[in-house]
Design a protein around this motif. Structure first.
Motif, PDB file in Angstrom:
ATOM      1  N   LYS A  93       0.827  -1.201   0.000  1.00 48.56           N
ATOM      2  CA  LYS A  93       0.000   0.000   0.000  1.00 48.56           C
ATOM      3  C   LYS A  93       0.862   1.251   0.000  1.00 48.56           C
ATOM      4  CE  LYS A  93      -3.993  -1.956   2.406  1.00 48.56           C
ATOM      5  NZ  LYS A  93      -4.918  -1.855   3.572  1.00 48.56           N
ATOM      6  N   ASN A 144      -3.243   4.428  -2.510  1.00 50.33           N
ATOM      7  CA  ASN A 144      -4.266   3.539  -1.982  1.00 50.33           C
ATOM      8  C   ASN A 144      -5.158   4.241  -0.963  1.00 50.33           C
ATOM      9  OD1 ASN A 144      -1.719   1.317  -2.373  1.00 50.33           O
ATOM     10  ND2 ASN A 144      -3.746   0.794  -3.222  1.00 50.33           N
ATOM     11  N   GLU A 145      -4.757   5.416  -0.519  1.00 47.71           N
ATOM     12  CA  GLU A 145      -5.525   6.180   0.441  1.00 47.71           C
ATOM     13  C   GLU A 145      -6.222   7.395  -0.193  1.00 47.71           C
ATOM     14  OE1 GLU A 145      -5.917   5.160   3.480  1.00 47.71           O
ATOM     15  OE2 GLU A 145      -4.497   3.491   3.268  1.00 47.71           O
ATOM     16  N   HIS A 146      -5.717   7.811  -1.337  1.00 47.24           N
ATOM     17  CA  HIS A 146      -6.242   9.011  -1.992  1.00 47.24           C
ATOM     18  C   HIS A 146      -6.540   8.708  -3.454  1.00 47.24           C
ATOM     19  CE1 HIS A 146      -5.091  11.476   1.489  1.00 47.24           C
ATOM     20  NE2 HIS A 146      -3.956  10.771   1.506  1.00 47.24           N
ATOM     21  N   THR A 177      -9.672  13.548  -3.884  1.00 48.65           N
ATOM     22  CA  THR A 177      -9.025  14.116  -2.701  1.00 48.65           C
ATOM     23  C   THR A 177      -8.792  15.599  -2.905  1.00 48.65           C
ATOM     24  OG1 THR A 177      -7.945  12.006  -2.172  1.00 48.65           O
ATOM     25  CG2 THR A 177      -6.987  14.029  -1.219  1.00 48.65           C
TER      26      THR A 177
END
Length: 794
Positions: A632, A636-638, A642
């Protein structure tokens, strides 16, 4: 579909479509309407030099009841008020339509041979009445017998051309001069229920009496006016007539036990009525309900014996364009006075006992109601009487008198009198209509021989207004736009602006469509205040004058302050229907430029998209990332939704440059919808849009017909709402006669109907079975026999 407009870049233009020849629905009627002049102005009013002719009549006539014939002598004094010198005069001989060789009789056509041989229904077949009328017309000795045409005791040269007679003047009749001449004539009265027509006699077999309704009964001056010259189109039956105003002095000699109703005021009441009847008449002048002048008891007594003596009824009528009358010993007569503002008259009804109880209950009341309502939309009724007569003629109008047909039905077995709802409202409606004709065309004297709609259409419109003032939910046949839709869909149409003798679907074309058009003009296009003012101005301008269609169109525009050429062109000069379709809707929002809001909106739009089948099934697959979390990273978070600091900085810079009002506009959060409309029918109309919002609130937005000015076939309209729109309906109240309401809504509405299931009938045409069916016979008691036997023989 919802899209986003960039801020300050919102630009809405008329939709552009494939190039086609431009059809200007709003071009003016200048190339159609006659040029204004000193007789008829551009505003639609009579001009300074307007003129019209005049004809005064003195008539002495006798009704021969036994021969069912009329003989008479008349003097006509003709006043030439025109700027023209006249070398001859034209006189109408309407009774000649009953001659065996008349054009009207020769023109008769029949359904095709296929329709005669194989009628689809009994209604398609040839009827007893039709065949009787054809055969009777071959035998009836109808038409005028012109015995003499003289002036000063000397014969006048004259030529009869079918239903017209030309009288050659010994010296030219110059402007401002008048000329008097005499005509002696006679004719046989037709049986109306056999030969039809606008007058005639009805025979009552039960009491062996006749009822006579007499109209178009004397040679009458043809009209001469600035637009047509002599209006001497032949009388063929549909195009009625146009006449000159004048004063009438008429003496009618009839059987002594007859009661006579006629145009004008009775001059010798003391000679023809009993003291009791005269007392009742005087009481009726100020009564609050109809008073019976000749009672049913008196009428029934008269029916039982036929007087051999005669009596003369003397009538005078001032400033009328025609004269009609009715005579019978069967007449019941009731009356009630009406006095208000400029109207002061006696409303009177004449009817045989067969008309009761309906006629005694409704006729005179309907007359007074008509006067009250028509006065509101035109002018105060100026004549001293208004009469409704029940007889063979279903509905026909003359000055101060009308002939109206509906009456109860008598059961042949029980003798009980009953009537349908259709008969009741048919009676009220026809009385309103025929009495209303006193205004159109008996006073507003349009040319019926040329334009039927100018009297029938305008009158039917005001009839509709009067009917709706009678009671709630009055079942008017004509006037409501929804009632004309089937006709507007039909193929065999001609424009309203078609000569009277060339109309197809006569009732729909000349009565219903003009009346409906005026109702749309009043309710949807102009509004009641503007329309009523203009319509009343037309009546005021043309009272006791002769208007043309151009005068009506121009006056309505002049007095309402509205360009209506597009409406006259579409509704009166074409057969185009109304069919406006909602084709598509796109939803837009104004971008706030706030990245927090805009990226969240975009993310919501994407998440609202359907998940593909592959993606749904791939959910079950084992994922490497789940077993190796070290793979990750930032992405993988944004994702693209965003919000970054760069986004925030750009937003802050943009907002700083805006004016306060521009900032406020961004924060309003309006919902924008682009709606595509098609004009499939061809006739432009206003858009009446009912908008339904997510909260359940509904409101109507009215957009004038000029929205079609630059693109008469397809347009796009912007609708702005405060909350999401969930429904849109064009013409929600069915007020424009749209012929296809299935395309009037978004989302589309399901059309509901019923399907009938029928049991299969086998062996329907079985000649053997039908041949062996027992014959029904009548027994001596008149009852049906059994199994082909005579019941009396059993």
């Amino acid at each position: 579909m919802r899209k986003t407009f960039g801020f300050m870049a919102l630009c809405l233009t008329v939709s552009a479509y494939a190039a086609e020849p431009f059809d200007d629905k709003f071009r003016q009627l200048d190339e159609v309407l006659p040029s204004p002049n000193t007789y008829r102005t551009a505003s639609g009013a009579p001009g300074a030099a307007y003129w019209q002719q005049r004809a005064d009549y003195t008539i002495r006539a006798t009704l021969d009841e036994s021969k069912r014939a009329i003989s008479g002598s008349e003097q006509i004094r003709y006043h030439n008020n025109s700027p023209d010198t006249l070398h001859y005069l034209w006189v109408q001989l309407d009774q000649n339509i009953y001659k065996k060789d008349s054009d009207a009789r020769k023109m008769l056509t029949q359904p095709s041979r296929e329709a005669w041989a194989k009628p689809r229904t009994p209604e398609d077949g040839f009827k007893f009445e039709g065949m009787r009328g054809i055969l009777a017309g071959l035998d009836f000795e109808g038409g005028f017998n012109i015995k003499a045409v003289t002036a000063g005791g000397q014969p006048l040269k004259h030529v009869i051309n079918r239903t017209m007679m030309r009288i050659d003047l010994p010296t030219p009749l110059k402007p401002g001069q008048s000329y008097a001449f005499n005509i002696d004539w006679s004719y046989n009265i037709n049986e109306q229920k056999v030969l039809g027509g606008r007058s005639g006699y009805e025979h009552f077999e039960e009491d062996k009496n006749d009822l006579f309704e007499i109209a178009q009964w004397f040679p009458r001056m043809a009209a001469y006016y600035d637009v047509m010259g002599w209006q001497h189109k032949q009388f063929l039956g549909s195009g009625e007539f146009t006449l000159e105003f004048g004063d009438y002095d008429v003496q009618l000699t009839v059987p002594a036990d007859h009661v006579v109703a006629a145009t004008g005021e009775l001059q010798n009441m003391g000679e023809v009525l009993t003291p009791a009847q005269r007392e009742r008449f005087n009481k009726a002048r100020t009564a609050s309900a109809p008073v019976v002048i000749v009672t049913q008891e008196e009428a029934e007594k008269a029916e039982k014996s036929v007087s051999k003596a005669s009596k003369t009824w003397h009538f005078k009528a001032a400033n009328v364009r025609d004269f009609a009358w009715a005579s019978s010993r069967k007449f019941i007569w009731d009356a009630q006075g009406y006095k208000k503002d400029g109207s002061n008259l006696m409303a009177m009804s004449y009817y045989p006992k067969e008309g009761n109880p309906l006629w005694g209950k409704y006729s005179t009341q309907a007359i007074i109601h008509t006067i009250e309502q028509y006065n509101k939309f035109s002018f105060d009724y100026p004549y001293p009487t208004a009469i409704s007569v029940n007889g063979p003629v279903g509905g026909m109008e003359y000055p101060m008198i009308s002939f109206n047909g509906p009456r109860p039905s008598k059961d042949k077995k029980t003798g009980e009198l009953t009537w349908s709802q259709q008969t009741k409202y048919g009676l009220i409606g026809v009385i309103i209509h025929e009495v209303g004709h006193n205004y159109y065309p008996m006073i507003i004297n349009s040319d019926e021989r040329q334009w039927t709609w100018m009297d029938e259409g305008l009158n039917t419109f005001v009839q509709y207004l009067a009917e709706q003032a009678w009671e709630d939910n009055y079942p008017s046949r004509r006037g409501e736009p929804r009632n004309i839709v089937d006709y507007m869909r039909s193929q065999n149409q001609v424009p309203i602006m078609t000569n009277s003798e060339s109309l197809l679907q006569f009732g729909n074309n000349a009565y219903a469509k003009p009346a409906t058009g005026l109702n749309i003009l009043r309710e949807t296009i102009l509004g009641r205040e503007l329309f009523d003012h203009a319509f009343k101005e037309y009546a005021r301008r043309w009272k006791f004058k002769r208007p043309t269609p151009a005068d009506f169109f121009r006056t309505m525009e002049d007095a309402s302050g509205t360009d209506l050429d597009w409406f006259w062109r579409g509704w009166f000069y074409t057969t185009d229907p109304v069919d406006i379709s909602i084709d598509g809707i796109s939803e837009y929002g104004v971008s706030t430029k706030d990245p927090e809001k805009e990226k969240a909106w975009k993310k919501a739009q994407k998440e609202a998209q359907p998940i593909s089948v592959s993606e749904q099934r791939n959910k079950e697959l084992p994922k490497r990332l789940n077993s190796h979390p070290e793979l990750k990273d930032f992405y993988n978070e944004h994702d693209e939704f965003t919000v970054t600091n760069k986004d925030r900085n750009m937003y802050a810079e943009a907002i700083e440059k805006l004016e306060p009002w521009e900032k406020a506009l961004l924060e309003q959060g309006k919902h924008l919808y682009l709606v595509d409309f098609s004009n499939l029918g061809g006739l432009v109309m206003p858009l009446i849009l009912e908008v339904e919002l997510k909260s359940g609130k509904k409101y109507v937005e009215r957009i004038p017909a000029e929205v079609w000015r630059y693109s008469p076939k397809k347009i796009t309209k912007l609708i702005v709402t405060d909350e999401p729109m969930v429904g849109l309906t064009q013409d929600p109240y069915w007020e424009t006669a749209d012929i296809d309401t299935s395309n009037n809504s978004w989302p589309r509405k399901v059309t509901q109907s019923r399907v009938e299931l029928f049991k299969t009938e086998r062996d329907r045409n079985n000649l053997m079975r039908d041949f062996n069916t027992p014959l029904k016979t009548k027994g001596k008691d008149g009852k049906d026999g059994k199994d082909g036997k005579d019941t009396a023989a059993e």
